[in-house]
Scaffold this motif. Structure first.
Motif, PDB file in Angstrom:
ATOM      1  N   ARG A 126       0.864  -1.172   0.000  1.00 13.73           N
ATOM      2  CA  ARG A 126       0.000   0.000   0.000  1.00 13.73           C
ATOM      3  C   ARG A 126       0.898   1.218   0.000  1.00 13.73           C
ATOM      4  O   ARG A 126       1.872   1.274   0.741  1.00 13.73           O
ATOM      5  CB  ARG A 126      -0.892  -0.028   1.243  1.00 13.73           C
ATOM      6  CG  ARG A 126      -2.212   0.636   1.065  1.00 13.73           C
ATOM      7  CD  ARG A 126      -3.260   0.148   2.021  1.00 13.73           C
ATOM      8  NE  ARG A 126      -2.779  -0.074   3.393  1.00 13.73           N
ATOM      9  CZ  ARG A 126      -3.586  -0.415   4.385  1.00 13.73           C
ATOM     10  NH1 ARG A 126      -4.852  -0.563   4.179  1.00 13.73           N
ATOM     11  NH2 ARG A 126      -3.106  -0.611   5.607  1.00 13.73           N
ATOM     12  N   TYR A 128       1.207   5.406   0.172  1.00 12.27           N
ATOM     13  CA  TYR A 128       0.606   6.715   0.454  1.00 12.27           C
ATOM     14  C   TYR A 128       1.642   7.780   0.122  1.00 12.27           C
ATOM     15  O   TYR A 128       2.774   7.714   0.590  1.00 12.27           O
ATOM     16  CB  TYR A 128       0.224   6.839   1.932  1.00 12.27           C
ATOM     17  CG  TYR A 128      -0.773   5.825   2.412  1.00 12.27           C
ATOM     18  CD1 TYR A 128      -2.138   6.050   2.279  1.00 12.27           C
ATOM     19  CD2 TYR A 128      -0.363   4.650   3.004  1.00 12.27           C
ATOM     20  CE1 TYR A 128      -3.058   5.125   2.712  1.00 12.27           C
ATOM     21  CE2 TYR A 128      -1.267   3.709   3.450  1.00 12.27           C
ATOM     22  CZ  TYR A 128      -2.624   3.958   3.304  1.00 12.27           C
ATOM     23  OH  TYR A 128      -3.534   3.039   3.738  1.00 12.27           O
ATOM     24  N   ARG A 136       4.619   6.918   2.472  1.00 14.31           N
ATOM     25  CA  ARG A 136       4.650   5.703   3.290  1.00 14.31           C
ATOM     26  C   ARG A 136       4.364   4.516   2.385  1.00 14.31           C
ATOM     27  O   ARG A 136       3.412   4.536   1.608  1.00 14.31           O
ATOM     28  CB  ARG A 136       3.605   5.766   4.390  1.00 14.31           C
ATOM     29  CG  ARG A 136       3.578   4.499   5.245  1.00 14.31           C
ATOM     30  CD  ARG A 136       2.782   4.718   6.509  1.00 14.31           C
ATOM     31  NE  ARG A 136       2.956   3.589   7.410  1.00 14.31           N
ATOM     32  CZ  ARG A 136       2.668   3.644   8.695  1.00 14.31           C
ATOM     33  NH1 ARG A 136       2.220   4.747   9.233  1.00 14.31           N
ATOM     34  NH2 ARG A 136       2.837   2.586   9.459  1.00 14.31           N
ATOM     35  N   GLN A 138       3.787   0.420   2.606  1.00 13.60           N
ATOM     36  CA  GLN A 138       3.575  -0.736   3.477  1.00 13.60           C
ATOM     37  C   GLN A 138       3.622  -1.983   2.614  1.00 13.60           C
ATOM     38  O   GLN A 138       2.752  -2.195   1.775  1.00 13.60           O
ATOM     39  CB  GLN A 138       2.207  -0.647   4.166  1.00 13.60           C
ATOM     40  CG  GLN A 138       2.016   0.598   5.010  1.00 13.60           C
ATOM     41  CD  GLN A 138       0.636   0.654   5.628  1.00 13.60           C
ATOM     42  OE1 GLN A 138      -0.368   0.436   4.971  1.00 13.60           O
ATOM     43  NE2 GLN A 138       0.599   0.956   6.918  1.00 13.60           N
ATOM     44  N   ASP A 147       7.453  -1.530   6.662  1.00  8.80           N
ATOM     45  CA  ASP A 147       7.014  -0.169   6.386  1.00  8.80           C
ATOM     46  C   ASP A 147       8.216   0.730   6.115  1.00  8.80           C
ATOM     47  O   ASP A 147       9.261   0.583   6.734  1.00  8.80           O
ATOM     48  CB  ASP A 147       6.256   0.405   7.593  1.00  8.80           C
ATOM     49  CG  ASP A 147       4.792   0.017   7.552  1.00  8.80           C
ATOM     50  OD1 ASP A 147       4.531  -1.186   7.391  1.00  8.80           O
ATOM     51  OD2 ASP A 147       3.942   0.908   7.683  1.00  8.80           O
ATOM     52  N   LEU A 294      -0.750   9.289   8.918  1.00  3.84           N
ATOM     53  CA  LEU A 294      -0.064   8.105   8.413  1.00  3.84           C
ATOM     54  C   LEU A 294       1.438   8.330   8.334  1.00  3.84           C
ATOM     55  O   LEU A 294       2.216   7.380   8.320  1.00  3.84           O
ATOM     56  CB  LEU A 294      -0.592   7.754   7.024  1.00  3.84           C
ATOM     57  CG  LEU A 294      -1.946   7.066   6.971  1.00  3.84           C
ATOM     58  CD1 LEU A 294      -2.504   7.095   5.573  1.00  3.84           C
ATOM     59  CD2 LEU A 294      -1.803   5.637   7.446  1.00  3.84           C
TER      60      LEU A 294
ATOM     61  N   LEU B 171       0.911  -4.409  13.115  1.00  2.00           N
ATOM     62  CA  LEU B 171       1.908  -4.864  12.147  1.00  2.00           C
ATOM     63  C   LEU B 171       2.572  -3.679  11.456  1.00  2.00           C
ATOM     64  O   LEU B 171       3.727  -3.745  11.054  1.00  2.00           O
ATOM     65  CB  LEU B 171       1.257  -5.770  11.109  1.00  2.00           C
ATOM     66  CG  LEU B 171       0.746  -7.112  11.613  1.00  2.00           C
ATOM     67  CD1 LEU B 171       0.057  -7.869  10.489  1.00  2.00           C
ATOM     68  CD2 LEU B 171       1.880  -7.941  12.168  1.00  2.00           C
ATOM     69  N   SER B 172       1.840  -2.578  11.312  1.00  2.00           N
ATOM     70  CA  SER B 172       2.379  -1.420  10.610  1.00  2.00           C
ATOM     71  C   SER B 172       3.322  -0.613  11.489  1.00  2.00           C
ATOM     72  O   SER B 172       3.892   0.372  11.029  1.00  2.00           O
ATOM     73  CB  SER B 172       1.247  -0.508  10.139  1.00  2.00           C
ATOM     74  OG  SER B 172       0.306  -1.242   9.414  1.00  2.00           O
ATOM     75  N   ASP B 174       2.347   1.067  14.092  1.00  4.49           N
ATOM     76  CA  ASP B 174       1.577   2.051  14.847  1.00  4.49           C
ATOM     77  C   ASP B 174       1.092   1.416  16.148  1.00  4.49           C
ATOM     78  O   ASP B 174       0.986   0.206  16.259  1.00  4.49           O
ATOM     79  CB  ASP B 174       0.386   2.534  14.022  1.00  4.49           C
ATOM     80  CG  ASP B 174       0.814   3.144  12.711  1.00  4.49           C
ATOM     81  OD1 ASP B 174       0.744   4.361  12.582  1.00  4.49           O
ATOM     82  OD2 ASP B 174       1.236   2.375  11.819  1.00  4.49           O
ATOM     83  N   GLN B 257      -2.579  -0.782   9.850  1.00  4.37           N
ATOM     84  CA  GLN B 257      -3.116   0.561  10.078  1.00  4.37           C
ATOM     85  C   GLN B 257      -3.004   1.357   8.793  1.00  4.37           C
ATOM     86  O   GLN B 257      -1.884   1.570   8.331  1.00  4.37           O
ATOM     87  CB  GLN B 257      -2.347   1.241  11.219  1.00  4.37           C
ATOM     88  CG  GLN B 257      -2.845   2.580  11.603  1.00  4.37           C
ATOM     89  CD  GLN B 257      -4.127   2.510  12.423  1.00  4.37           C
ATOM     90  OE1 GLN B 257      -4.838   1.513  12.376  1.00  4.37           O
ATOM     91  NE2 GLN B 257      -4.451   3.571  13.115  1.00  4.37           N
ATOM     92  N   PRO B 258      -4.088   1.773   8.176  1.00  2.00           N
ATOM     93  CA  PRO B 258      -5.476   1.458   8.512  1.00  2.00           C
ATOM     94  C   PRO B 258      -5.824   0.026   8.128  1.00  2.00           C
ATOM     95  O   PRO B 258      -5.115  -0.597   7.361  1.00  2.00           O
ATOM     96  CB  PRO B 258      -6.268   2.468   7.661  1.00  2.00           C
ATOM     97  CG  PRO B 258      -5.354   2.899   6.585  1.00  2.00           C
ATOM     98  CD  PRO B 258      -3.967   2.722   7.065  1.00  2.00           C
ATOM     99  N   LEU B 260      -6.959  -3.191   6.454  1.00  2.00           N
ATOM    100  CA  LEU B 260      -7.050  -3.550   5.042  1.00  2.00           C
ATOM    101  C   LEU B 260      -8.237  -4.496   4.869  1.00  2.00           C
ATOM    102  O   LEU B 260      -8.245  -5.594   5.423  1.00  2.00           O
ATOM    103  CB  LEU B 260      -5.749  -4.230   4.603  1.00  2.00           C
ATOM    104  CG  LEU B 260      -5.638  -4.628   3.132  1.00  2.00           C
ATOM    105  CD1 LEU B 260      -5.586  -3.393   2.260  1.00  2.00           C
ATOM    106  CD2 LEU B 260      -4.403  -5.461   2.912  1.00  2.00           C
TER     107      LEU B 260
END
Lengths: 403, 293
Positions: A126, A128, A136, A138, A147, A294, B171-172, B174, B257-258, B260
């Motif tokens: 993902r 961003y 960012r 991921q 990340d 984020l 996992l991210s 955060d 986060q956020p 999925l």
């Protein structure tokens, strides 16, 4: 079944109770009709699955543009903020790696193996991006995630597998550079193209398209194909074909968003192959600016944090004894040779020693060869590394010609 | 009383109303749930599921700390945060324990009644075979919801009892507060409940084929194991997206986060397909067979 039933309850004797035959008798055998849903449901699912594979017809046809105009559109696009999901899949002809179960993820084994992981199979990330300095990425693994967060001059790397974080303070002049990871997971033979500056193992279509478009020169034929649908958007299909016969690359297709000019997907097909050996593209895309929270990252409690050294300049990691790589050939036929002492050469040699990749490496006269559908890497017996999108014999020729 | 109930013929009162009041679907459902959760076996299954997180928590408590990156995911986080017991336990129970318990309940639905000789009484009630099938499946689904919730609740309780509880690292990378972590736990439980719905439909169908409940239970569990093995074979890659167990371990997406939602949606669609196919098969089989016991 039911042969030993009492007379008045057998299926055939219902006329005992009803003076008129039931109306639905006219529609055939009731038992057969009850099996109909069991036949119809799989048929409906199969039809739905088939319909899903048919590419959606373009909603609004894009105005016709020449390849040069599409190139200009892609070069001048203004999209700086977006969020989306990127999928990358490679079919480079490497042997299948052990299945990535929850405990056996190649990503856990560290640098070289994580690059190997990106060379095969499908990966989802993902992305961003908000402006030039906030991004960012991921990268999703099963029950794990890596990340990369960049916010201004701070870059953070986080891996959930071992709960480790790394921080890099980017120098001031780097503030408008595109996001790149000058640290873990990098390797010159990452799935990108040889000779490019090392970047993250997962490339966005944008980065890869920029590198491919930089190669557009007289050795390349550029045409446009029929419009394609990527991430629900209609896009121009820019086809880049090397004129040279000496390269492994047959064709690269770049989907350029018709409205914004943003590259949405890149597919690279090997010469003579029917399906792409490497593809990366958005599966969903939102052009709104992502939520600012984020991009704020602080290492979670309990994580190990490493401070990474700032490279003084782009080449700093090559150290004092840096020897320039030798380059032979032009355009798509370029072969890059790294001397034995170069840091990149050492990393590539280490990569070939990786137990996962070792089974893909073959011994050839003069060294060891890692052969894929698009890129070949030759490590000579004296430790030099030659790589290029060319057949192995060209690498061997370059190796024997080099000093 | 009849010794057998023949296959139903639509439009014909195949069975005369034997003075038993026709029960509404709701009261049938309530009584079915009362039977299911009044059974000692159901509680034994749920207790066995609850024992998994307790075992994990005690084992981690008694042993030295787990090095990072070893063992199942999240295991190394437990000593820092007890809530990870719940996540680890849900992960550990997905491949075998949850399918096992669901297989027992779903395989028993029709075959169990037939085995005890109560099926014909249920049918002469007359509740109607379709309604009985729906009620039985709904009861099995209720168990699919209860089972992961049991693991999550027992895990959170055992973790809170033996380890400190604090903000949870996703996992991210955060960090979320324990309250939100509880919400994520419920999300994972919901994900697992959806994941098990397809297997329940398969169990329901297998249960209509036989009057030996153990056979249907074993067959259901075997099907779940076969599906997971097939999911590991690279040679069957084309088949993988069609296997009902394909997204079972995808619940990690609830911890990003956020959040999925892709896997959740695809999983729900896949399970709906399995429910439709095996529901239709169960309907066809159950309404056309003559019930002899």
């Amino acid at each position: 079944m039911g042969s030993e039933t009492m007379g008045s309850f057998t299926a055939g004797s219902d006329s005992t109770f009803t003076p008129h035959p039931p109306p639905d008798r006219r529609r055939g055998n009731p038992a057969l009709r009850r099996w109909l849903p069991a036949l119809a449901v799989p048929a409906v699912i199969a039809a739905g699955a088939l319909a899903g594979t048919i590419p959606a017809s373009a909603g609004d046809p894009l105005p016709a543009r020449t390849p040069a105009e599409v190139l200009a559109l892609a070069a001048s696009h203004q999209v700086e903020s977006f969020s989306g999901t990127v999928e990358q899949s490679s079919d480079l002809g490497l042997p299948a790696l052990p299945s990535t179960g929850p405990g056996a993820d190649p990503a856990s084994a560290g640098g070289a193996a994580s690059v190997v992981g990106f060379l095969s199979g499908t990966h989802t990330a993902r992305v961003y991006v908000d402006g030039k300095t906030r991004a960012r990425i991921q990268v999703f693994d099963r029950l794990a995630e890596r990340d990369i967060i960049r916010n201004g001059n701070d870059a953070w790397f986080y891996s959930s597998k071992d709960n480790s974080a790394a921080h890099l303070a980017l120098p001031e002049h780097a503030s408008d550079l595109p996001l790149s990871a000058p640290a873990q997971g990098q390797d010159p033979s990452a799935p990108g193209l040889p000779g490019d500056p090392p970047t993250t193992a997962v490339k966005t279509p944008e980065e890869l398209a920029r590198q491919l478009l930089a190669k557009v020169d007289p050795t390349t034929a550029v045409t446009t194909g029929a419009d394609v649908q990527v991430a629900g958007r209609t896009a121009y299909n820019l086809l880049i074909k090397p004129r040279s016969d000496a390269t492994l690359v047959g064709q690269a297709a770049i989907a350029v968003d018709g409205r914004t000019g943003m590259p949405l997907s890149v597919q690279v097909t090997a010469r003579g192959a029917a399906s792409p050996a490497f593809r990366v593209g958005f599966t969903s895309l939102d052009l709104a600016a992502p939520d600012g929270s984020l991009f704020t990252f602080s290492p979670p409690p309990g994580s190990t944090v490493k401070e990474l050294a700032v490279p003084a300049d782009g080449q700093a990691h090559h150290g004092q004894g840096f020897q320039p790589p030798t380059v032979s050939g032009t355009g798509w036929d370029t072969v890059v040779g790294l001397p034995a002492a170069a840091a990149g050469g050492g990393a590539a040699a280490a990569l070939l020693n990786d137990p996962l990749l070792a089974q893909a490496v073959v011994v050839v006269p003069g060294g060891r060869l890692l052969s894929t559908a698009l890129v070949n890497v030759l490590v000579t017996d004296d430790g030099r590394v030659f790589t290029g999108m060319v057949p192995p014999d060209r690498l061997q020729a370059a190796a024997s010609a080099a000093p | 009383m009849p010794s057998s109930v023949p296959a139903e013929v639509p439009g014909a009162p195949a069975v005369p109303d034997l003075a038993l009041p026709r029960r509404s679907g709701l009261s049938l459902m309530v009584s079915e749930l009362r039977v299911l959760f009044g059974r000692r076996r159901t509680w034994a299954l749920l207790l066995a599921l609850a024992a998994i997180p307790i075992l994990i928590a005690v084992a981690v408590r008694l042993s030295s700390s787990v090095p990072a990156g070893r063992g199942p995911a999240f295991l190394d986080r437990i000593t820092q945060n007890g809530l990870f017991v719940a996540f680890t336990a849900m992960l550990v129970s997905v491949p075998l324990f949850l399918p096992l318990t669901v297989g027992v309940v779903a395989g028993d639905t029709i075959a169990g009644e037939a085995n005890m000789g109560t099926l014909r009484y249920l049918l002469v009630a007359p509740a109607g075979r379709v309604r009985l099938l729906l009620v039985k499946y709904a009861a099995a689904l209720t168990f699919c919801i209860a089972a992961p919730l049991t693991v999550a609740a027992a895990g959170a309780a055992a973790g809170a009892a033996l380890f400190p509880v604090g903000p949870v690292t996703l996992l991210s990378g955060d960090v979320i507060q324990p309250g939100e972590a509880g919400l994520r736990m419920l999300l994972i439980a919901a994900y697992l409940a959806v994941s098990l719905a397809g297997l329940s439909a398969i169990g329901l169908f297998l249960s209509t084929l036989t009057v030996v409940p153990v056979g249907a239970m074993a067959a259901t569990v075997v099907v779940s194991v076969v599906s997971q093995v097939a999911d590991q074979l690279p040679q069957l890659e084309w088949l993988h997206p069609w296997l009902f167990s394909h997204y079972w371990l995808g619940f990690g997406d609830m911890l990003r986060q956020p959040v999925l939602w892709d896997a959740f949606g695809r999983n729900a669609l896949l399970q709906t397909g399995y429910i439709a196919v095996f529901g239709a098969l169960a309907y066809a089989r159950f309404t056309t067979r003559d019930v002899l016991s």
